[in-house]
Scaffold this active site. Structure first.
Site, PDB file in Angstrom:
ATOM      1  N   GLY A 113       0.819  -1.213   0.000  1.00 42.31           N
ATOM      2  CA  GLY A 113       0.000   0.000   0.000  1.00 42.31           C
ATOM      3  C   GLY A 113       0.850   1.259   0.000  1.00 42.31           C
TER       4      GLY A 113
ATOM      5  CD  GLU B 261       9.535  -0.663   5.700  1.00 46.56           C
ATOM      6  OE1 GLU B 261       8.356  -0.530   5.371  1.00 46.56           O
ATOM      7  OE2 GLU B 261       9.907  -1.329   6.701  1.00 46.56           O
TER       8      GLU B 261
ATOM      9  CB  CYS C 278       2.930  -8.547  -0.276  1.00 49.40           C
ATOM     10  SG  CYS C 278       2.720  -9.305  -1.887  1.00 49.40           S
TER      11      CYS C 278
ATOM     12  CB  CYS D 195       1.864 -12.786  -1.340  1.00 48.81           C
ATOM     13  SG  CYS D 195       0.841 -11.730  -0.332  1.00 48.81           S
TER      14      CYS D 195
ATOM     15  CE  LYS E 108       1.051 -17.808  -0.534  1.00 45.34           C
ATOM     16  NZ  LYS E 108       0.000 -17.203   0.245  1.00 45.34           N
TER      17      LYS E 108
ATOM     18  CE1 TYR F 294       6.674  -3.077  -3.521  1.00 47.50           C
ATOM     19  CE2 TYR F 294       7.559  -4.558  -5.174  1.00 47.50           C
ATOM     20  CZ  TYR F 294       6.510  -4.146  -4.391  1.00 47.50           C
ATOM     21  OH  TYR F 294       5.302  -4.770  -4.472  1.00 47.50           O
TER      22      TYR F 294
ATOM     23  CB  ALA G 246       8.655   7.370  10.391  1.00 44.71           C
TER      24      ALA G 246
ATOM     25  CE1 TYR H 297      -7.083 -16.385   2.050  1.00 45.81           C
ATOM     26  CE2 TYR H 297      -8.024 -15.703   4.148  1.00 45.81           C
ATOM     27  CZ  TYR H 297      -8.062 -15.719   2.759  1.00 45.81           C
ATOM     28  OH  TYR H 297      -9.066 -15.079   2.093  1.00 45.81           O
TER      29      TYR H 297
ATOM     30  CD  GLU I 115      -1.824 -19.578   1.712  1.00 43.17           C
ATOM     31  OE1 GLU I 115      -0.937 -18.868   2.232  1.00 43.17           O
ATOM     32  OE2 GLU I 115      -2.621 -19.157   0.850  1.00 43.17           O
TER      33      GLU I 115
ATOM     34  NE  ARG J  67     -13.942 -19.605  13.763  1.00 41.84           N
ATOM     35  CZ  ARG J  67     -14.415 -18.419  14.150  1.00 41.84           C
ATOM     36  NH1 ARG J  67     -15.700 -18.157  14.058  1.00 41.84           N
ATOM     37  NH2 ARG J  67     -13.602 -17.516  14.643  1.00 41.84           N
TER      38      ARG J  67
ATOM     39  N   GLY K 166      -3.361 -15.768  13.431  1.00 45.63           N
ATOM     40  CA  GLY K 166      -3.888 -14.460  13.054  1.00 45.63           C
ATOM     41  C   GLY K 166      -2.835 -13.371  13.083  1.00 45.63           C
TER      42      GLY K 166
ATOM     43  CB  ALA L 278      -6.501 -18.350  -4.168  1.00 43.71           C
TER      44      ALA L 278
ATOM     45  CG  HIS M 101     -14.360 -30.912 -23.828  1.00 43.99           C
ATOM     46  ND1 HIS M 101     -14.737 -31.445 -22.611  1.00 43.99           N
ATOM     47  CD2 HIS M 101     -14.070 -31.958 -24.630  1.00 43.99           C
ATOM     48  CE1 HIS M 101     -14.691 -32.767 -22.698  1.00 43.99           C
ATOM     49  NE2 HIS M 101     -14.287 -33.095 -23.897  1.00 43.99           N
TER      50      HIS M 101
ATOM     51  CD  GLU N  34     -15.339 -29.542 -20.000  1.00 45.95           C
ATOM     52  OE1 GLU N  34     -16.221 -29.524 -20.865  1.00 45.95           O
ATOM     53  OE2 GLU N  34     -14.278 -30.211 -20.102  1.00 45.95           O
TER      54      GLU N  34
HETATM   55  P1  NDP Z   1      -6.717 -15.997   9.931  1.00 43.43           P
HETATM   56  O1  NDP Z   1      -7.473 -14.955  10.640  1.00 43.43           O
HETATM   57  O2  NDP Z   1      -7.095 -16.380   8.562  1.00 43.43           O
HETATM   58  O3  NDP Z   1      -6.698 -17.327  10.816  1.00 43.43           O
HETATM   59  C1  NDP Z   1      -6.319 -17.310  12.144  1.00 43.43           C
HETATM   60  C2  NDP Z   1      -6.499 -18.692  12.700  1.00 43.43           C
HETATM   61  O4  NDP Z   1      -5.953 -18.754  14.009  1.00 43.43           O
HETATM   62  C3  NDP Z   1      -7.958 -19.110  12.818  1.00 43.43           C
HETATM   63  O5  NDP Z   1      -8.052 -20.461  12.487  1.00 43.43           O
HETATM   64  C4  NDP Z   1      -8.253 -18.866  14.296  1.00 43.43           C
HETATM   65  O6  NDP Z   1      -9.253 -19.695  14.782  1.00 43.43           O
HETATM   66  C5  NDP Z   1      -6.939 -19.242  14.910  1.00 43.43           C
HETATM   67  N1  NDP Z   1      -6.699 -18.638  16.224  1.00 43.43           N
HETATM   68  C6  NDP Z   1      -6.772 -17.331  16.560  1.00 43.43           C
HETATM   69  N2  NDP Z   1      -6.441 -17.161  17.843  1.00 43.43           N
HETATM   70  C7  NDP Z   1      -6.157 -18.382  18.336  1.00 43.43           C
HETATM   71  C8  NDP Z   1      -5.746 -18.859  19.597  1.00 43.43           C
HETATM   72  N3  NDP Z   1      -5.572 -18.028  20.627  1.00 43.43           N
HETATM   73  N4  NDP Z   1      -5.533 -20.176  19.744  1.00 43.43           N
HETATM   74  C9  NDP Z   1      -5.722 -21.020  18.713  1.00 43.43           C
HETATM   75  N5  NDP Z   1      -6.101 -20.631  17.489  1.00 43.43           N
HETATM   76  C10 NDP Z   1      -6.310 -19.322  17.299  1.00 43.43           C
HETATM   77  O7  NDP Z   1      -5.215 -15.503  10.046  1.00 43.43           O
HETATM   78  P2  NDP Z   1      -3.913 -15.871   9.232  1.00 43.43           P
HETATM   79  O8  NDP Z   1      -2.820 -15.502  10.172  1.00 43.43           O
HETATM   80  O9  NDP Z   1      -3.956 -17.231   8.662  1.00 43.43           O
HETATM   81  O10 NDP Z   1      -3.944 -14.830   8.043  1.00 43.43           O
HETATM   82  C11 NDP Z   1      -4.098 -13.433   8.316  1.00 43.43           C
HETATM   83  C12 NDP Z   1      -4.705 -12.749   7.137  1.00 43.43           C
HETATM   84  O11 NDP Z   1      -3.709 -12.627   6.130  1.00 43.43           O
HETATM   85  C13 NDP Z   1      -5.832 -13.511   6.472  1.00 43.43           C
HETATM   86  O12 NDP Z   1      -7.061 -13.266   7.056  1.00 43.43           O
HETATM   87  C14 NDP Z   1      -5.766 -13.007   5.068  1.00 43.43           C
HETATM   88  O13 NDP Z   1      -6.499 -11.812   4.983  1.00 43.43           O
HETATM   89  C15 NDP Z   1      -4.293 -12.737   4.870  1.00 43.43           C
HETATM   90  N6  NDP Z   1      -3.642 -13.825   4.108  1.00 43.43           N
HETATM   91  C16 NDP Z   1      -4.075 -14.107   2.861  1.00 43.43           C
HETATM   92  C17 NDP Z   1      -3.492 -15.111   2.135  1.00 43.43           C
HETATM   93  C18 NDP Z   1      -3.979 -15.405   0.757  1.00 43.43           C
HETATM   94  O14 NDP Z   1      -4.686 -14.581   0.193  1.00 43.43           O
HETATM   95  N7  NDP Z   1      -3.642 -16.560   0.203  1.00 43.43           N
HETATM   96  C19 NDP Z   1      -2.389 -15.907   2.681  1.00 43.43           C
HETATM   97  C20 NDP Z   1      -2.033 -15.534   4.006  1.00 43.43           C
HETATM   98  C21 NDP Z   1      -2.636 -14.536   4.689  1.00 43.43           C
HETATM   99  P3  NDP Z   1     -10.810 -19.345  14.651  1.00 43.43           P
HETATM  100  O15 NDP Z   1     -11.166 -19.552  13.204  1.00 43.43           O
HETATM  101  O16 NDP Z   1     -11.465 -20.300  15.556  1.00 43.43           O
HETATM  102  O17 NDP Z   1     -10.947 -17.911  15.064  1.00 43.43           O
END
Ligand code: NDP
Length: 469
Positions: free
Chosen positions: A16, A35, A43, A48, A51, A99, A115, A178, A182, A205, A273, A352, A446, A451
């Protein structure tokens, strides 16, 4: 002009921040960007890009078996993590320099320093230098969040994976989102014994339930043990030494979980997370309102609660995806520097999950759509030709969620090799408001997997439609 005075100071050189700085400079603004770490942000440096390269690296594991089904004869060689890592970091260094060149070419002044906002129109760099600007943009992204579990500091987070000196023999991945899915898939492909522990009843979830089941089946087929409904309650060093790739300090880790079980693994990866990177930036002191988890609160034009301070990307906790941060950055420049107030449309953003097979998704899940009115579900699962011919059991899954009243395709969910590529194209149709009949009118390509998206004639089930209606 005082050399330290700018029209815009951007804090954060990720997707961004870099885009906003470049585009604002191209619009004629005098721009500075600060920075503290490597240019490119999550990313490019620790998300990304590395990964996806690891996804590619791990995908070769399946090739020999499949190739044998086609009459080739070669075996699985040894994966050399060290050689891959060297090439990976070479590529990241190349991208970082691209970059920097782009910023330089746009006339952006780069400060390689941390900063913080020091008052209205003022940003202080580490070292004390103050730069002034009419507008300040916060684009500091997010960072992995460790759960409050004893021993969490002994574990890896996603940032650490790309710097491992060797791959662990065994890995417990905590989380079901995610990153957890992954990383579990990548590591299993690279030969690591992987266990995935998620506190929900199933991985991913919030995604379409049926698709989640198929993704989980794919993970299990890779040899990953999924432990649902469970979370770690304590992590400690065993005192023993892991055979390879042990946790911090070299020892293996003993993990106690909420189900009362204990397991010993070489490493634990916490993928629980991410949290907005807003601490220590002087934001609260400047009067910038912060929301849950420290997310910078912004309006639909990315304005914070303080005039002249804006924020885009993961630090705002809206939709944490690189292409969204880039769009928010472009809209910010239109609004702040081109006299064209622009809002980002956060609806129907496709994404994805790069597991094997991949999971591409856009729009409403079946569960969400049922709450909006009558819906029809079109879905199919089948063995794809390529792996099926070679004797593989893996299935792909395609699903359209259709409004029974408007006929619009409300959601599309694909679990298949290259689903990320497929969903990008399907997302155009969904975003345009295509109806099921528009899909039907589209002639199939096809033989392809995709398809099936235009050849599903009968709903497998419907919700909210009265019998005989
Ligand atoms: P997510 O929010 O997707 O997943 C976090 C996971 O951790 C959930 O399964 C959550 O469980 C679990 N969790 C949270 N707190 C605890 C805890 N205290 N104990 C046990 N489990 C816990 O986060 P990610 O870190 O995987 O990814 C962050 C963000 O980054 C994504 O939301 C996405 O926007 C982005 N991202 C996108 C990608 C892509 O486009 N391919 C790849 C990687 C990241 P519960 O579901 O029960 O809350």
């Amino acid at each position: 002009m005082n050399e330290r005075e700018f029209d815009l100071v951007v804090i954060g050189g990720g997707s961004g921040g870099v885009r906003a700085a470049r585009v604002a400079a191209e619009a004629g603004a005098r721009v500075a960007l600060a920075e503290e770490d490597r240019m490119g942000g999550t990313c490019v440096i620790r998300g990304c890009v590395p990964k996806k390269l690891m996804v590619y690296a791990s995908s070769f594991a399946d090739l020999p078996a499949e190739a044998r089904g086609y009459g080739w004869d070669f075996g699985v060689g040894r994966f050399d993590w060290g050689a891959f890592r060297t090439r990976l970091h070479g590529e990241l260094a190349r991208l970082e320099s691209v970059y920097r060149r782009l910023l330089d070419g746009s006339g952006v002044t780069v400060f390689d320093a941390r900063a913080r906002v020091a008052g209205p129109g003022a940003v202080e760099l580490a070292g004390g230098q103050v730069i002034r600007a009419r507008e300040i943009l916060i684009a500091t992204g997010g960072r992995p969040e460790r759960p409050e579990v004893p021993g969490a500091d002994l574990c890896l987070v996603s940032d650490d994976v790309f710097d491992l000196t060797e791959l662990p023999e065994s890995l417990l991945v905590v989380g079901g989102g995610y990153i957890a899915c992954e990383m579990a898939s990548i590591m299993a492909g690279l030969g690591v014994e992987v266990t995935l522990m998620c506190r929900a009843g199933q991985v991913l979830r919030g995604f379409d339930d049926e698709a989640r089941e198929v993704v989980a089946a794919g993970l299990r087929a890779q040899g990953i043990a999924i432990v649902p409904g469970t979370a770690p309650v304590g992590i400690a060093r065993t005192g023993g030494v892991a055979r390879t790739g042990g946790g911090a300090g070299g020892g293996a880790l003993r993990v106690r979980d909420s189900a009362g079980a204990e397991r010993v693994v070489a490493q634990v990866l916490l993928a629980t997370g991410r949290r907005p990177n807003s601490a220590g930036l002087g934001l609260a002191e400047a009067g910038v309102r912060l929301g849950p988890g420290g997310a910078v609160v912004v309006d639909s034009h990315s304005r914070t609660s303080v005039p002249g301070i804006w924020a885009v990307g993961d630090v705002t906790g809206r939709v944490n995806l690189t292409p969204v941060a880039i769009r928010e950055a472009m809209a910010f420049v239109e609004t702040a520097f081109r006299g064209n107030p622009t809002q980002v449309d956060h609806e129907l953003i496709a994404s994805a999950v790069f597991t094997r097979p991949e999971f591409g998704t856009v729009g409403l899940t079946e569960e969400e759509a049922r709450a909006t009115g009558p819906v029809e579900i079109y879905a199919t699962s089948f063995k794809p030709m390529r792996s099926g011919f070679a004797g593989g059991e893996a299935k792909v899954h395609m699903k359209l969620v259709v409004s029974a009243t408007t006929r619009r395709v409300l959601g599309c969910h694909i679990v298949a090799p290259e689903a990320g590529e497929m969903i990008q194209l399907a997302a155009i149709a969904v975003k345009m408001g295509a109806t099921k009949e528009d899909f039907d009118r589209t002639c199939a390509v096809h033989p392809t997997m995709a398809e099936e998206l235009v050849t599903m004639r009968r709903p497998v089930r419907s919700w909210g439609i009265e019998a005989g209606a």
